[in-house]
Design an enzyme around this catalytic site. Structure first.
Site, PDB file in Angstrom:
ATOM      1  N   ASP A 111      -4.652  -6.930   5.764  1.00  0.00           N
ATOM      2  CA  ASP A 111      -5.925  -6.262   5.503  1.00  0.00           C
ATOM      3  C   ASP A 111      -6.986  -7.330   5.186  1.00  0.00           C
ATOM      4  O   ASP A 111      -8.082  -7.357   5.753  1.00  0.00           O
ATOM      5  CB  ASP A 111      -5.726  -5.320   4.296  1.00  0.00           C
ATOM      6  CG  ASP A 111      -6.899  -4.384   4.083  1.00  0.00           C
ATOM      7  OD1 ASP A 111      -7.836  -4.395   4.911  1.00  0.00           O
ATOM      8  OD2 ASP A 111      -6.896  -3.646   3.082  1.00  0.00           O
ATOM      9  N   ASP A 127      -9.909  -9.122   7.983  1.00  0.00           N
ATOM     10  CA  ASP A 127     -11.351  -9.049   7.700  1.00  0.00           C
ATOM     11  C   ASP A 127     -11.961 -10.449   7.668  1.00  0.00           C
ATOM     12  O   ASP A 127     -13.048 -10.681   8.181  1.00  0.00           O
ATOM     13  CB  ASP A 127     -11.609  -8.385   6.337  1.00  0.00           C
ATOM     14  CG  ASP A 127     -11.940  -6.918   6.494  1.00  0.00           C
ATOM     15  OD1 ASP A 127     -11.492  -6.319   7.489  1.00  0.00           O
ATOM     16  OD2 ASP A 127     -12.652  -6.376   5.628  1.00  0.00           O
ATOM     17  N   LYS A 140       4.386 -14.960   1.311  1.00  0.00           N
ATOM     18  CA  LYS A 140       4.260 -15.651   0.029  1.00  0.00           C
ATOM     19  C   LYS A 140       5.682 -15.869  -0.480  1.00  0.00           C
ATOM     20  O   LYS A 140       6.067 -15.423  -1.565  1.00  0.00           O
ATOM     21  CB  LYS A 140       3.401 -14.781  -0.922  1.00  0.00           C
ATOM     22  CG  LYS A 140       3.003 -15.432  -2.214  1.00  0.00           C
ATOM     23  CD  LYS A 140       1.960 -16.515  -2.054  1.00  0.00           C
ATOM     24  CE  LYS A 140       1.675 -17.158  -3.405  1.00  0.00           C
ATOM     25  NZ  LYS A 140       0.919 -18.420  -3.291  1.00  0.00           N
ATOM     26  N   TYR A 154       0.812  -1.226   0.000  1.00  0.00           N
ATOM     27  CA  TYR A 154       0.000   0.000   0.000  1.00  0.00           C
ATOM     28  C   TYR A 154       0.840   1.268   0.000  1.00  0.00           C
ATOM     29  O   TYR A 154       0.325   2.356  -0.233  1.00  0.00           O
ATOM     30  CB  TYR A 154      -0.960   0.003   1.202  1.00  0.00           C
ATOM     31  CG  TYR A 154      -2.043  -1.053   1.124  1.00  0.00           C
ATOM     32  CD1 TYR A 154      -2.229  -1.810  -0.023  1.00  0.00           C
ATOM     33  CD2 TYR A 154      -2.879  -1.293   2.200  1.00  0.00           C
ATOM     34  CE1 TYR A 154      -3.207  -2.784  -0.098  1.00  0.00           C
ATOM     35  CE2 TYR A 154      -3.872  -2.266   2.135  1.00  0.00           C
ATOM     36  CZ  TYR A 154      -4.028  -3.015   0.985  1.00  0.00           C
ATOM     37  OH  TYR A 154      -4.999  -3.973   0.920  1.00  0.00           O
ATOM     38  N   ASP A 185      -2.064 -17.835   0.782  1.00  0.00           N
ATOM     39  CA  ASP A 185      -3.233 -18.512   0.187  1.00  0.00           C
ATOM     40  C   ASP A 185      -3.684 -19.661   1.087  1.00  0.00           C
ATOM     41  O   ASP A 185      -4.887 -19.863   1.315  1.00  0.00           O
ATOM     42  CB  ASP A 185      -2.937 -18.995  -1.241  1.00  0.00           C
ATOM     43  CG  ASP A 185      -1.549 -19.610  -1.385  1.00  0.00           C
ATOM     44  OD1 ASP A 185      -0.715 -19.457  -0.459  1.00  0.00           O
ATOM     45  OD2 ASP A 185      -1.287 -20.261  -2.409  1.00  0.00           O
TER      46      ASP A 185
END
Ligand code: NAD
Length: 354
Positions: A245, A249, A189, A140, A221
């Site tokens: 993020d 959630d 990752k 980000y 993943d």
């Protein structure tokens, strides 16, 4: 202890009032003194001063021991340019206070099992996962750009991390794991991303300073799948900004009740920001309908992480659990056979239990 209060917009003022009541109760019970200073941020600040984060607000927050935030935002400010929208206030506050670690517990009280979309056997006796998201680096905030035209037009984002950025968030993960079940899951990752390979190397190195903590690594993943398949395997998760993020959630929705979940955004040597994860729910603002528990649980996090008052934090968490045991519910968590109550009564009942 000086606390900056930011009621904000929508249900923000309704729930901040309950937070103050709870702090008054903690003050009486443990003979500690809190002083409050209320400041403007978000839509209400735009209306009164023209900007979402007035300088005075930032100054008062910087000079406090912690910041308690209700929520900001609402339809009436949605058409303003990005830098003048209520959310810009939130981002500005986090940046101004150097908040690089976002702590999002996903707690499912066993009393509210039916609110989750997962099967009861997957949830067992409830859930308590802590997701730590790096908040000021990664995808980000990396270099981004756009060039070219037509079908040749291209756009890119980059995911940079420095050793020291990874080290400081990893240490937050290990420290928290030490206070919990001494299990830390680092999510990356590393099979694809160079930044993840550095992430994994640094986290592994830092682990040597925390020999009691069992460190594991998981690809993002797989983590997304495992959270649904067997969420109870997780205790503390630490991860990059965008992965965090998404995963935070996902983890919070395992609990099914937005009105119950707190969060903390912490820096180093700066006041922590404590707020519910939900928004300003403008459609129920000022109607005594909002669930104040996420806000009240944020107060518990503030006592634990900023004021080192573990007993006070536990007193709040136990009080919330007892009120749920007795069958009291706000509208968002209401079930057959339970008693529907409003924001104020929920605050009063929790205070009485404390
Ligand atoms: P929301 O979280 O405000 O509401 C989503 C749904 O959950 C609504 O049905 C709402 O009534 C309900 N809800 C949320 N909190 C509740 C509570 N404590 N008690 C009972 N019900 C509750 O999200 P939204 O509707 O997408 O956004 C509304 C506004 O909030 C927007 O302006 C958005 O930008 C803003 N927002 C602010 C924050 C923040 O301040 N940190 C976070 C998210 C959204």
């Amino acid at each position: 202890m000086k606390i900056a209060l930011i009621p904000g917009d929508g249900i923000g003022p309704d729930i901040i009032d309950q937070a103050v009541k709870v702090l008054d109760a903690i003050s009486r019970k443990y003979n500690v003194k809190f002083s409050f200073e209320e400041v403007l941020m978000g839509g209400v600040a735009i209306d009164k001063t023209g900007v979402p984060l007035p300088e005075e607000t930032m100054d008062i927050c910087k000079n406090s021991d912690a910041v308690l935030l209700g929520a900001v935002g609402g339809d009436e400010w949605d058409n303003l340019p990005g830098h003048l929208r209520p959310e810009a206030g939130l981002l500005g506050l986090r940046k101004g206070l150097g908040a690089f670690a976002n702590l999002r517990p996903a707690i499912l009280f066993p009393q509210l099992k039916n609110a989750s979309t997962l099967k009861p056997e997957v949830l067992g006796d409830g859930l308590d996962i802590m997701v730590i998201r790096e908040l000021t680096g990664g995808l980000y905030f990396g270099e981004k750009g756009r060039e070219g035209e037509g079908t040749e037009e291209r756009a890119w984002d980059t995911l940079p991390y420095t050793y020291s950025e990874i080290e400081r968030i990893a240490r937050v993960g290990f420290e928290l794991a030490m206070k919990r079940k001494k299990k830390l899951m680092s999510v990356d990752k590393a099979n694809i991303l160079e930044s993840s390979r550095l992430w994994r190397e640094v986290v592994t190195k830092i682990a040597k300073d925390y020999e009691e903590v069992t460190l594991s690594h998981m690809y993002v993943d797989n983590a997304a799948m495992q959270l649904i398949r067997n969420p109870k395997q997780f205790d503390v998760i630490v991860t990059e900004n965008m992965f965090g993020d998404i995963l935070s959630d996902e983890a919070s929705m395992l609990t099914g009740s937005l009105g119950m979940l707190p969060s903390a955004s912490l820096g180093k040597g700066t006041p922590g920001i404590y707020e519910p994860i939900h928004g300003s729910a403008p459609q129920i603002a000022g109607q005594d309908k909002a669930n104040p528990i996420a806000m009240i649980m944020s107060v518990a996090m503030m006592l634990r992480h900023s004021f080192d008052m573990e007993q006070g934090a536990l007193a709040i968490e136990r009080a919330v659990s007892k009120v749920l045991d007795k069958g009291y519910r706000t509208g968002d968590i209401m079930e057959d056979g339970k008693e529907l109550i409003g924001t104020n009564k929920m605050g009063d009942l929790i205070v009485a239990e404390i």
